[in-house]
Scaffold this active site. Sequence first.
Site, PDB file in Angstrom:
ATOM      1  N   VAL A 298       0.837  -1.191   0.000  1.00 48.41           N
ATOM      2  CA  VAL A 298       0.000   0.000   0.000  1.00 48.41           C
ATOM      3  C   VAL A 298       0.876   1.246   0.000  1.00 48.41           C
ATOM      4  O   VAL A 298       0.598   2.232  -0.683  1.00 48.41           O
ATOM      5  CB  VAL A 298      -0.911  -0.011   1.251  1.00 48.41           C
ATOM      6  CG1 VAL A 298      -1.704   1.276   1.323  1.00 48.41           C
ATOM      7  CG2 VAL A 298      -1.829  -1.209   1.222  1.00 48.41           C
ATOM      8  N   ALA A 299       1.957   1.162   0.788  1.00 49.66           N
ATOM      9  CA  ALA A 299       2.806   2.339   0.961  1.00 49.66           C
ATOM     10  C   ALA A 299       3.499   2.756  -0.323  1.00 49.66           C
ATOM     11  O   ALA A 299       3.734   3.931  -0.565  1.00 49.66           O
ATOM     12  CB  ALA A 299       3.858   2.049   2.020  1.00 49.66           C
ATOM     13  N   ILE A 301       2.622   2.480  -3.545  1.00 52.18           N
ATOM     14  CA  ILE A 301       1.914   2.868  -4.775  1.00 52.18           C
ATOM     15  C   ILE A 301       1.200   4.206  -4.574  1.00 52.18           C
ATOM     16  O   ILE A 301       0.341   4.329  -3.712  1.00 52.18           O
ATOM     17  CB  ILE A 301       0.877   1.789  -5.170  1.00 52.18           C
ATOM     18  CG1 ILE A 301       1.583   0.457  -5.351  1.00 52.18           C
ATOM     19  CG2 ILE A 301       0.147   2.195  -6.434  1.00 52.18           C
ATOM     20  CD1 ILE A 301       0.650  -0.689  -5.612  1.00 52.18           C
ATOM     21  N   ASP A 345      -2.827  38.081 -34.168  1.00 51.86           N
ATOM     22  CA  ASP A 345      -3.377  39.038 -35.130  1.00 51.86           C
ATOM     23  C   ASP A 345      -3.421  40.393 -34.462  1.00 51.86           C
ATOM     24  O   ASP A 345      -3.380  40.471 -33.237  1.00 51.86           O
ATOM     25  CB  ASP A 345      -4.837  38.678 -35.416  1.00 51.86           C
ATOM     26  CG  ASP A 345      -4.971  37.555 -36.392  1.00 51.86           C
ATOM     27  OD1 ASP A 345      -4.008  37.296 -37.104  1.00 51.86           O
ATOM     28  OD2 ASP A 345      -6.060  36.953 -36.435  1.00 51.86           O
ATOM     29  N   ASP A 654      -7.085  30.808 -42.047  1.00 53.01           N
ATOM     30  CA  ASP A 654      -6.174  30.660 -40.916  1.00 53.01           C
ATOM     31  C   ASP A 654      -6.191  29.234 -40.368  1.00 53.01           C
ATOM     32  O   ASP A 654      -5.297  28.843 -39.624  1.00 53.01           O
ATOM     33  CB  ASP A 654      -6.574  31.606 -39.775  1.00 53.01           C
ATOM     34  CG  ASP A 654      -6.290  33.054 -40.120  1.00 53.01           C
ATOM     35  OD1 ASP A 654      -5.325  33.280 -40.858  1.00 53.01           O
ATOM     36  OD2 ASP A 654      -7.019  33.939 -39.653  1.00 53.01           O
ATOM     37  N   ASN A 716       5.280   8.228  -0.044  1.00 50.86           N
ATOM     38  CA  ASN A 716       5.495   6.822  -0.351  1.00 50.86           C
ATOM     39  C   ASN A 716       6.892   6.365   0.057  1.00 50.86           C
ATOM     40  O   ASN A 716       7.065   5.316   0.675  1.00 50.86           O
ATOM     41  CB  ASN A 716       5.282   6.540  -1.844  1.00 50.86           C
ATOM     42  CG  ASN A 716       3.837   6.735  -2.254  1.00 50.86           C
ATOM     43  OD1 ASN A 716       3.540   7.447  -3.196  1.00 50.86           O
ATOM     44  ND2 ASN A 716       2.926   6.117  -1.530  1.00 50.86           N
ATOM     45  N   GLU A 719       7.211   6.104   3.876  1.00 52.47           N
ATOM     46  CA  GLU A 719       6.495   4.946   4.416  1.00 52.47           C
ATOM     47  C   GLU A 719       7.283   3.661   4.174  1.00 52.47           C
ATOM     48  O   GLU A 719       7.483   2.851   5.087  1.00 52.47           O
ATOM     49  CB  GLU A 719       5.117   4.815   3.747  1.00 52.47           C
ATOM     50  CG  GLU A 719       4.123   5.856   4.215  1.00 52.47           C
ATOM     51  CD  GLU A 719       2.870   5.891   3.337  1.00 52.47           C
ATOM     52  OE1 GLU A 719       1.873   6.469   3.772  1.00 52.47           O
ATOM     53  OE2 GLU A 719       2.904   5.339   2.201  1.00 52.47           O
ATOM     54  N   ASN A 753      -2.347   7.146   3.433  1.00 51.59           N
ATOM     55  CA  ASN A 753      -2.482   7.292   1.978  1.00 51.59           C
ATOM     56  C   ASN A 753      -3.858   7.786   1.554  1.00 51.59           C
ATOM     57  O   ASN A 753      -3.991   8.502   0.585  1.00 51.59           O
ATOM     58  CB  ASN A 753      -2.215   5.964   1.280  1.00 51.59           C
ATOM     59  CG  ASN A 753      -0.734   5.730   1.139  1.00 51.59           C
ATOM     60  OD1 ASN A 753       0.056   6.423   1.776  1.00 51.59           O
ATOM     61  ND2 ASN A 753      -0.350   4.761   0.328  1.00 51.59           N
ATOM     62  N   ASP A 757      -2.992  12.038   4.262  1.00 46.88           N
ATOM     63  CA  ASP A 757      -2.096  12.603   3.260  1.00 46.88           C
ATOM     64  C   ASP A 757      -2.850  12.972   1.986  1.00 46.88           C
ATOM     65  O   ASP A 757      -2.574  13.982   1.353  1.00 46.88           O
ATOM     66  CB  ASP A 757      -1.001  11.588   2.926  1.00 46.88           C
ATOM     67  CG  ASP A 757       0.045  12.209   2.044  1.00 46.88           C
ATOM     68  OD1 ASP A 757       0.506  13.296   2.412  1.00 46.88           O
ATOM     69  OD2 ASP A 757       0.364  11.638   1.005  1.00 46.88           O
TER      70      ASP A 757
HETATM   71  P1  ATP Z   1      -5.236  41.327 -38.710  1.00 44.70           P
HETATM   72  O1  ATP Z   1      -4.659  40.330 -39.659  1.00 44.70           O
HETATM   73  O2  ATP Z   1      -4.291  41.752 -37.674  1.00 44.70           O
HETATM   74  O3  ATP Z   1      -6.562  40.981 -38.179  1.00 44.70           O
HETATM   75  P2  ATP Z   1      -6.296  43.044 -40.687  1.00 44.70           P
HETATM   76  O4  ATP Z   1      -7.695  42.987 -40.296  1.00 44.70           O
HETATM   77  O5  ATP Z   1      -5.775  44.370 -41.133  1.00 44.70           O
HETATM   78  O6  ATP Z   1      -5.336  42.660 -39.537  1.00 44.70           O
HETATM   79  P3  ATP Z   1      -6.913  41.558 -42.972  1.00 44.70           P
HETATM   80  O7  ATP Z   1      -8.283  41.309 -42.530  1.00 44.70           O
HETATM   81  O8  ATP Z   1      -6.162  40.504 -43.690  1.00 44.70           O
HETATM   82  O9  ATP Z   1      -6.014  41.965 -41.782  1.00 44.70           O
HETATM   83  O10 ATP Z   1      -6.966  42.873 -43.857  1.00 44.70           O
HETATM   84  C1  ATP Z   1      -5.846  43.267 -44.616  1.00 44.70           C
HETATM   85  C2  ATP Z   1      -6.126  44.600 -45.269  1.00 44.70           C
HETATM   86  O11 ATP Z   1      -7.219  44.456 -46.145  1.00 44.70           O
HETATM   87  C3  ATP Z   1      -6.511  45.714 -44.311  1.00 44.70           C
HETATM   88  O12 ATP Z   1      -5.404  46.393 -43.815  1.00 44.70           O
HETATM   89  C4  ATP Z   1      -7.382  46.600 -45.151  1.00 44.70           C
HETATM   90  O13 ATP Z   1      -6.597  47.521 -45.875  1.00 44.70           O
HETATM   91  C5  ATP Z   1      -8.013  45.624 -46.119  1.00 44.70           C
HETATM   92  N1  ATP Z   1      -9.370  45.288 -45.703  1.00 44.70           N
HETATM   93  C6  ATP Z   1      -9.759  44.833 -44.512  1.00 44.70           C
HETATM   94  N2  ATP Z   1     -11.079  44.611 -44.463  1.00 44.70           N
HETATM   95  C7  ATP Z   1     -11.547  44.916 -45.686  1.00 44.70           C
HETATM   96  C8  ATP Z   1     -12.833  44.894 -46.307  1.00 44.70           C
HETATM   97  N3  ATP Z   1     -13.910  44.506 -45.665  1.00 44.70           N
HETATM   98  N4  ATP Z   1     -12.917  45.273 -47.585  1.00 44.70           N
HETATM   99  C9  ATP Z   1     -11.834  45.653 -48.264  1.00 44.70           C
HETATM  100  N5  ATP Z   1     -10.609  45.701 -47.750  1.00 44.70           N
HETATM  101  C10 ATP Z   1     -10.447  45.352 -46.475  1.00 44.70           C
END
Ligand code: ATP
Length: 918
Positions: A298-299, A301, A345, A654, A716, A719, A753, A757
């Site tokens: 026992v001690a 484990i 981001d 992403d 353990n 013991e 145990n 403890d």
């Molecule tokens: P992060 O990647 O840090 O979120 P972000 O939003 O700037 O930053 P993206 O969403 O990839 O990154 O946008 C890149 C670029 O695209 C922006 O800097 C902007 O100039 C342009 N953009 C963002 N949103 C739009 C949109 N709805 N329509 C047109 N262009 C856009």
Amino acid sequence: MEVYQQEKTALLKQLHVNPKKGLSATQVTDHREKWGENKLPEKKEAPYWKVFLKNFKEPIVIVLMGAIVLSLLSAFYDIQVQGHVKSGRESLYEAAAIFILIVINAFLGFWQEISARKSLNALQEMNDRHTTVLRDSKWQSIPTTEMVVGDIVNNQVGDFVEADIRWLDVNELQVIEAHLTGEADAIEKNTAPIPTEVEVGDQTNMGFSGSTVSNGQGLGVVVAVGSQTQLGDIAQMIQAVETKPSPLQNTVKSLTKTLMLVSAALVIFTFVAGIIKAGEFTFASFAAILSTSIALAVASIPDALPAVLSIVLTIGARKMAQNQGLIKSLNSVETLGATSYICSDKTGTLTKNEMTVVKYYANGFAYAVSGLGYNPSGQISSEDAPSISNSQDFLTGAVLCNESSLQKNDHGDYEPLGTPTEVALTVLGRKAGLVREKLLQESKIVRTLPFSSSRKMMSVIVKHNDKYTLFTKGAPDVLIKHSTGILVADQVEQSEQARTTFLTTVDHYADDALRTLAVGQRTLSKEEALHGTTESLEQSLVLTGVAGIIDPPREEVKTSVKTLHNANIEVVMITGDHEKTARAIALDLGIIADKTAPVLKGIDIEKMNDDELFDKVKVTDVYARVSPEHKQRIIKQLQRYQQITAMTGDGINDAPALRVADIGVAMGITGTEVTKDSADLILLDDKFTTIERAVKGGRTIYGNIKNFMRHELTTNVAEVLAILLGLLFFNQTVGHVPGTTPTLTALMVLWVNMVSDAIPSFSLAYDVPEDNIMTQKPRDPAESVLANHVWSRVLIRGFFMGLLVFLAFLWAAHQEMTSQQAQTVAFLALVYGQLWHVFDARSSRTLFERNPFENKYLVVAVLFAGISSFLITIIPFFQLVMGTASLSWPVYLLVLLVPAVPTLILSGLKELFKIKIW
Ligand code: ATP
């Protein structure tokens, strides 16, 4: 007729749904009753009684059951054969007490498993997916399990299709159906009925549960839910919280196995040594030595370890979820504690994502805009432009190439709908008197080419009086490459100077940490407008202007970055935004220390091979204008440096990077479902600070587990040693104590145990973090939990503790105490020795460095263990059952205080001489 063969209108009629209003509440109930819920059959959980009984299958319990049988046999032998009723009764009590302890242990195990299960279920529920449906004329986000046949759904890029759907209206919609068809490429969808019978893969007007929307947008009606879907047909669960064992759990499993082998060897050794020592082979000597062998088994484990581990990890995960960080596998709790790089981001995570246009440059003039936030009551002014109308083209493009809207709610406040970047432009339009809805009374949007972070732009094609115009907006440095001219004083300028002026303005805006967005336009023929590809359309633009948008950094991020830097964790910004904007914000947040810090651009990454990038990643803290595709490459190179990397993401592109990262982090609010599905950690509030808290949580949990293990193993060792020393060196009668008396009885060891403890060490698992937890280097994940002198600390501390227990026993024998009293002295020396040690075990350094009252659970547990162990030595019933005896007060005082000596001396020496090995 199959659904895909039907006309849309006929299908909608058949489902009794108006596509403009969606289902009503009563229809939802009816449809659910008629066609069922949107749930796939779930895996059944083991019933409670099975969970309870499982605890009796533990090896240690089987050993104890064997002990019960032997005790019963011994009782029978004593009473029936020898006529020793008293000692026979003692054996019976022993059997009963072991049984009670087994049951207590089973309840403890049961409770742990049930709480772990509840935590997991709670996590699973928080992780439930949502979808947007139209009901009672309102678009709303509902858990996917609540969808019913007939629901009108809106699927965007990054969504999962959550039921089987017939598409009603599509806009550049592409869907990946690999899980059904094996075809990895996206399939373009349309709405036309298909007259003939076709396979699933060719049903282009249908969406199937579990598919991913990879482009565009689609409006559809649900035609099958739950097990009636194609996915249900193959009954494949696509999402579940992982319960895969973590590396730590595996380590502990193998450690327990090894210790069991050691235990078996010890038992055999004791048994043989005991028989030799007794010098005879009778049932009585056999029974006596058996008690010692069982005590040893026992001690040696640490039986509570695996159970405690899983509960600590799950409860830790639950705590993190309460702190807005939803962990999807126990594995990640551990990995989080070892994180050495956090790549984040910018927009929304490091910044507030509350955007306002504060400046713009259009038609050759500079404008300033007043008023922050979404209230469109600010003013537009310009020092050089005659009037706002000089920027009409830019403003029209900004408002029309835009999917956001602004509505007043019941309280008179403005409520934005759509992405903050676009809302900022809508608000700008309103400040200039341009309202999208009004513009669209005379014009019509015939096509939308949705925004993608790879293209960094989006476009709409607007038809006005038979004239087609393309409006594009996007990153200025990208847009300018797709343009042939710039609008200056109502003329299309193609000169280098116009371009330079434009780009210099962008640079100035970016230097001020403003996000920049340019707008361009182009006239199209009907043919081009209706059939042109995205690539061919987004060319030859005339840029009408550029907006400077403020997106304030989140204040709290500065502190988080500092904390993480102190914890030797590198913070990296990876953004799609402009290089200069990125640098300005990174500087403000403390991610970089000075203006000259390098910023690596996506375009440069593109030109590098992996080895070149490998050299760069270690020295780069800001990446700008990157596409999601670059993120994967960055992580892989960081991993080549053995860095444990957490990476955030929100868009569908992403997802692959998140999967490659050691900790993929998805945004809970703005993230797409696909991204969340690929992540290990979901930030329920989208905030960077939550990552910091999660890392701290991971480190705390790991530290607590380590402390807990150290303490358990030390007990353990103590013991085992106390018993072995007795066996080897206590051979002759001393005072009233015969030489065959073991230092501790099996029941005493069991008590230590499982009660005195176990309870305090359990509360170690819930300890508050050590104050230096965020100033240490990240742990090397390859390193064993027992590395870094854990073993030597366990062995040295356990050795002195065990020695003390044996010496206490010996001393008691010399003091003419009875066998029971001598064993009680040893027992209490062990209990109190451990209770002193537990305060030391909770520190990676020594007990002198931590406030012993920080962890209230521990204080209560120690008091409980101390008092109850004392009580079982004075209450007659327990004396009879446990074999304890009462002692005199001075002896009680001695056994309470003297066992503190090894802990105090060893810790004192450690503190003084910075000794690491104990
Ligand atoms: P992060 O990647 O840090 O979120 P972000 O939003 O700037 O930053 P993206 O969403 O990839 O990154 O946008 C890149 C670029 O695209 C922006 O800097 C902007 O100039 C342009 N953009 C963002 N949103 C739009 C949109 N709805 N329509 C047109 N262009 C856009």
